[in-house]
Enzyme design. Structure first.
Site, PDB file in Angstrom:
ATOM      1  N   ASN A   9       0.859  -1.186   0.000  1.00 24.09           N
ATOM      2  CA  ASN A   9       0.000   0.000   0.000  1.00 24.09           C
ATOM      3  C   ASN A   9       0.898   1.240   0.000  1.00 24.09           C
ATOM      4  O   ASN A   9       1.506   1.553   1.021  1.00 24.09           O
ATOM      5  CB  ASN A   9      -0.894  -0.056   1.255  1.00 24.09           C
ATOM      6  CG  ASN A   9      -1.690   1.215   1.460  1.00 24.09           C
ATOM      7  OD1 ASN A   9      -1.764   2.070   0.584  1.00 24.09           O
ATOM      8  ND2 ASN A   9      -2.288   1.338   2.643  1.00 24.09           N
ATOM      9  N   TRP A  10       0.957   1.894  -1.139  1.00 19.30           N
ATOM     10  CA  TRP A  10       1.863   3.042  -1.263  1.00 19.30           C
ATOM     11  C   TRP A  10       1.287   4.298  -0.626  1.00 19.30           C
ATOM     12  O   TRP A  10       1.947   5.338  -0.583  1.00 19.30           O
ATOM     13  CB  TRP A  10       2.184   3.300  -2.749  1.00 19.30           C
ATOM     14  CG  TRP A  10       2.928   2.183  -3.410  1.00 19.30           C
ATOM     15  CD1 TRP A  10       3.395   1.024  -2.821  1.00 19.30           C
ATOM     16  CD2 TRP A  10       3.319   2.103  -4.791  1.00 19.30           C
ATOM     17  NE1 TRP A  10       4.038   0.249  -3.755  1.00 19.30           N
ATOM     18  CE2 TRP A  10       4.001   0.883  -4.975  1.00 19.30           C
ATOM     19  CE3 TRP A  10       3.136   2.942  -5.893  1.00 19.30           C
ATOM     20  CZ2 TRP A  10       4.519   0.488  -6.214  1.00 19.30           C
ATOM     21  CZ3 TRP A  10       3.640   2.551  -7.131  1.00 19.30           C
ATOM     22  CH2 TRP A  10       4.326   1.338  -7.279  1.00 19.30           C
ATOM     23  N   LYS A  11       0.030   4.247  -0.178  1.00 18.12           N
ATOM     24  CA  LYS A  11      -0.625   5.395   0.452  1.00 18.12           C
ATOM     25  C   LYS A  11      -0.458   6.644  -0.432  1.00 18.12           C
ATOM     26  O   LYS A  11      -0.497   6.534  -1.650  1.00 18.12           O
ATOM     27  CB  LYS A  11      -0.081   5.594   1.869  1.00 18.12           C
ATOM     28  CG  LYS A  11      -0.197   4.309   2.691  1.00 18.12           C
ATOM     29  CD  LYS A  11       0.022   4.492   4.153  1.00 18.12           C
ATOM     30  CE  LYS A  11      -0.136   3.143   4.845  1.00 18.12           C
ATOM     31  NZ  LYS A  11      -0.018   3.223   6.279  1.00 18.12           N
ATOM     32  N   HIS A  95      -9.496   0.841   5.171  1.00 21.04           N
ATOM     33  CA  HIS A  95      -8.197   1.049   5.830  1.00 21.04           C
ATOM     34  C   HIS A  95      -8.385   1.991   7.022  1.00 21.04           C
ATOM     35  O   HIS A  95      -9.200   2.912   6.964  1.00 21.04           O
ATOM     36  CB  HIS A  95      -7.193   1.636   4.831  1.00 21.04           C
ATOM     37  CG  HIS A  95      -5.801   1.658   5.379  1.00 21.04           C
ATOM     38  ND1 HIS A  95      -5.366   2.630   6.238  1.00 21.04           N
ATOM     39  CD2 HIS A  95      -4.767   0.798   5.216  1.00 21.04           C
ATOM     40  CE1 HIS A  95      -4.107   2.375   6.585  1.00 21.04           C
ATOM     41  NE2 HIS A  95      -3.724   1.262   5.972  1.00 21.04           N
ATOM     42  N   GLU A  97      -6.809   4.423   8.044  1.00 19.44           N
ATOM     43  CA  GLU A  97      -6.650   5.857   7.745  1.00 19.44           C
ATOM     44  C   GLU A  97      -7.907   6.417   7.075  1.00 19.44           C
ATOM     45  O   GLU A  97      -8.250   7.589   7.256  1.00 19.44           O
ATOM     46  CB  GLU A  97      -5.394   6.062   6.874  1.00 19.44           C
ATOM     47  CG  GLU A  97      -4.133   5.856   7.716  1.00 19.44           C
ATOM     48  CD  GLU A  97      -2.939   5.283   6.968  1.00 19.44           C
ATOM     49  OE1 GLU A  97      -2.921   5.326   5.726  1.00 19.44           O
ATOM     50  OE2 GLU A  97      -2.019   4.784   7.646  1.00 19.44           O
ATOM     51  N   GLU A 167      -5.198  -5.321  10.714  1.00 22.08           N
ATOM     52  CA  GLU A 167      -4.180  -4.297  10.937  1.00 22.08           C
ATOM     53  C   GLU A 167      -4.449  -3.572  12.257  1.00 22.08           C
ATOM     54  O   GLU A 167      -5.287  -2.660  12.306  1.00 22.08           O
ATOM     55  CB  GLU A 167      -4.211  -3.268   9.802  1.00 22.08           C
ATOM     56  CG  GLU A 167      -3.923  -3.851   8.440  1.00 22.08           C
ATOM     57  CD  GLU A 167      -3.373  -2.795   7.491  1.00 22.08           C
ATOM     58  OE1 GLU A 167      -2.237  -2.952   7.061  1.00 22.08           O
ATOM     59  OE2 GLU A 167      -4.076  -1.811   7.223  1.00 22.08           O
ATOM     60  N   GLY A 173       2.567   2.078  10.782  1.00 22.15           N
ATOM     61  CA  GLY A 173       3.494   3.194  10.617  1.00 22.15           C
ATOM     62  C   GLY A 173       4.222   3.594  11.884  1.00 22.15           C
ATOM     63  O   GLY A 173       4.860   4.643  11.935  1.00 22.15           O
ATOM     64  N   SER A 213       3.558  -2.321  10.278  1.00 24.25           N
ATOM     65  CA  SER A 213       5.014  -2.339  10.486  1.00 24.25           C
ATOM     66  C   SER A 213       5.661  -3.660  10.091  1.00 24.25           C
ATOM     67  O   SER A 213       6.630  -4.087  10.712  1.00 24.25           O
ATOM     68  CB  SER A 213       5.360  -1.969  11.938  1.00 24.25           C
ATOM     69  OG  SER A 213       4.960  -0.634  12.214  1.00 24.25           O
ATOM     70  N   GLY A 234       2.880  -1.220   4.303  1.00 19.97           N
ATOM     71  CA  GLY A 234       2.906   0.204   3.979  1.00 19.97           C
ATOM     72  C   GLY A 234       4.327   0.656   3.689  1.00 19.97           C
ATOM     73  O   GLY A 234       4.846   0.466   2.596  1.00 19.97           O
ATOM     74  N   GLY A 235       4.969   1.222   4.698  1.00 20.94           N
ATOM     75  CA  GLY A 235       6.289   1.844   4.538  1.00 20.94           C
ATOM     76  C   GLY A 235       7.293   1.014   3.749  1.00 20.94           C
ATOM     77  O   GLY A 235       7.956   1.526   2.832  1.00 20.94           O
TER      78      GLY A 235
HETATM   79  P1  PGA Z   1       2.943   0.148   7.666  1.00 18.60           P
HETATM   80  O1  PGA Z   1       1.475   0.337   7.061  1.00 18.60           O
HETATM   81  O2  PGA Z   1       3.516  -1.126   7.063  1.00 18.60           O
HETATM   82  O3  PGA Z   1       3.708   1.364   7.234  1.00 18.60           O
HETATM   83  O4  PGA Z   1       2.802   0.039   9.146  1.00 18.60           O
HETATM   84  C1  PGA Z   1       0.611  -0.762   6.916  1.00 18.60           C
HETATM   85  C2  PGA Z   1      -0.704  -0.317   6.329  1.00 18.60           C
HETATM   86  O5  PGA Z   1      -1.187   0.779   6.647  1.00 18.60           O
HETATM   87  O6  PGA Z   1      -1.309  -1.045   5.523  1.00 18.60           O
END
Ligand code: PGA
Length: 252
Positions: A9-11, A95, A97, A167, A173, A213, A234-235
């Protein structure tokens, strides 16, 4: 046997050029991948270009969100058929967010999941608790509510097409990853809820990713637990080698 699925997920990162470059770099790393489903999830404006960059390879593409309606006067929104027309085959729903910054509800997620299935896209439905809920021992109840409401009214034949992602919000993050035991406990509970809703065969077939993470160095320990079928990353998905290392770590 569930086939593992790792999605990046590149957000709200990359621009057109760097998105295409990252997709090509992942494609080069994973050109021969045959054991794990791999999905790149760029921002909307780069979906078609990323889909083109990975076309003909084992790497798939997904969107980060959608609207439940197919078309209409909804300025700024993107529908499942639009996403499908770019070559993407997946879409994240719910998600944390989106739940936090766009007040997304379980009922709204349910509508999106139905719309995605109708457009022949695979929803990746995210569930997970905030830290206060975990500390109050409410994790399993909350996740169960999210799963039941999000999947409300689906048939077993529809449910089997879904991917779920557990998650924990406090792990996204933050570098604070759930322990394999904490994650497995929730995944097993999700599977028991799926069994109750759709029967054991369907529950056995649905893939449930872990997210929060995930990095190359913690992936193997987490993602080899019995009910964890891959990762939503994510990251670490913004660096091709790191992302590919996570994919390699989950190969059966
Ligand atoms: P993260 O994000 O790996 O940066 O913790 C995961 C996600 O939001 O899907």
């Amino acid at each position: 046997m569930r086939r593992p699925i790792v999605a990046g997920n590149w957000k709200m990162h990359t621009d057109l050029a760097s998105a295409v470059a990252l997709a090509k770099a992942v494609r080069a790393e994973l050109a021969d991948e045959s054991a794990v489903d791999v999905v790149l999830i760029p921002p909307f404006p780069f979906l078609a270009a990323v889909a083109e960059a990975v076309a003909g390879s084992p790497v798939g593409v997904g969107a980060q969100d959608c609207r439940a309606e197919s078309a209409g006067a909804y300025t700024g929104d993107v529908s499942p058929p639009m996403i499908a027309s770019t070559g993407a085959a997946f879409c994240v729903v719910g998600h944390s967010e989106r739940r936090e910054y766009h007040a997304e509800t379980n009922a709204g997620c349910n509508a999106k999941i139905r719309a995605l299935l109708a457009a022949n896209l695979t929803p990746i439905y995210c569930v997970g608790e905030r830290l206060d809920v975990r500390e109050a021992d409410g994790t399993l109840d909350l996740v169960e509510t999210q799963v039941r409401a999000g999947l409300d009214g689906l048939s077993a034949a529809e449910a089997v097409k879904l991917v779920l992602a557990y998650e924990p919000v406090w792990a996204i993050g933050t570098g604070k990853v759930a322990t394999p035991k904490q994650a497995q406990e929730v995944h097993a509970h999700i599977r028991s809820v799926l069994t109750d809703l759709f029967g054991a065969d369907t529950a056995d077939a649905v893939r449930v990713q872990y997210g929060g993470s995930v990095k190359a160095d913690n992936a193997r320990e987490l993602l080899t637990r019995p009910d964890i079928d891959g990762a939503l990353v994510g990251g670490a998905s913004l660096r091709a080698f790191d992302f590919a290392s996570i994919v390699r770590a989950v190969r059966p």
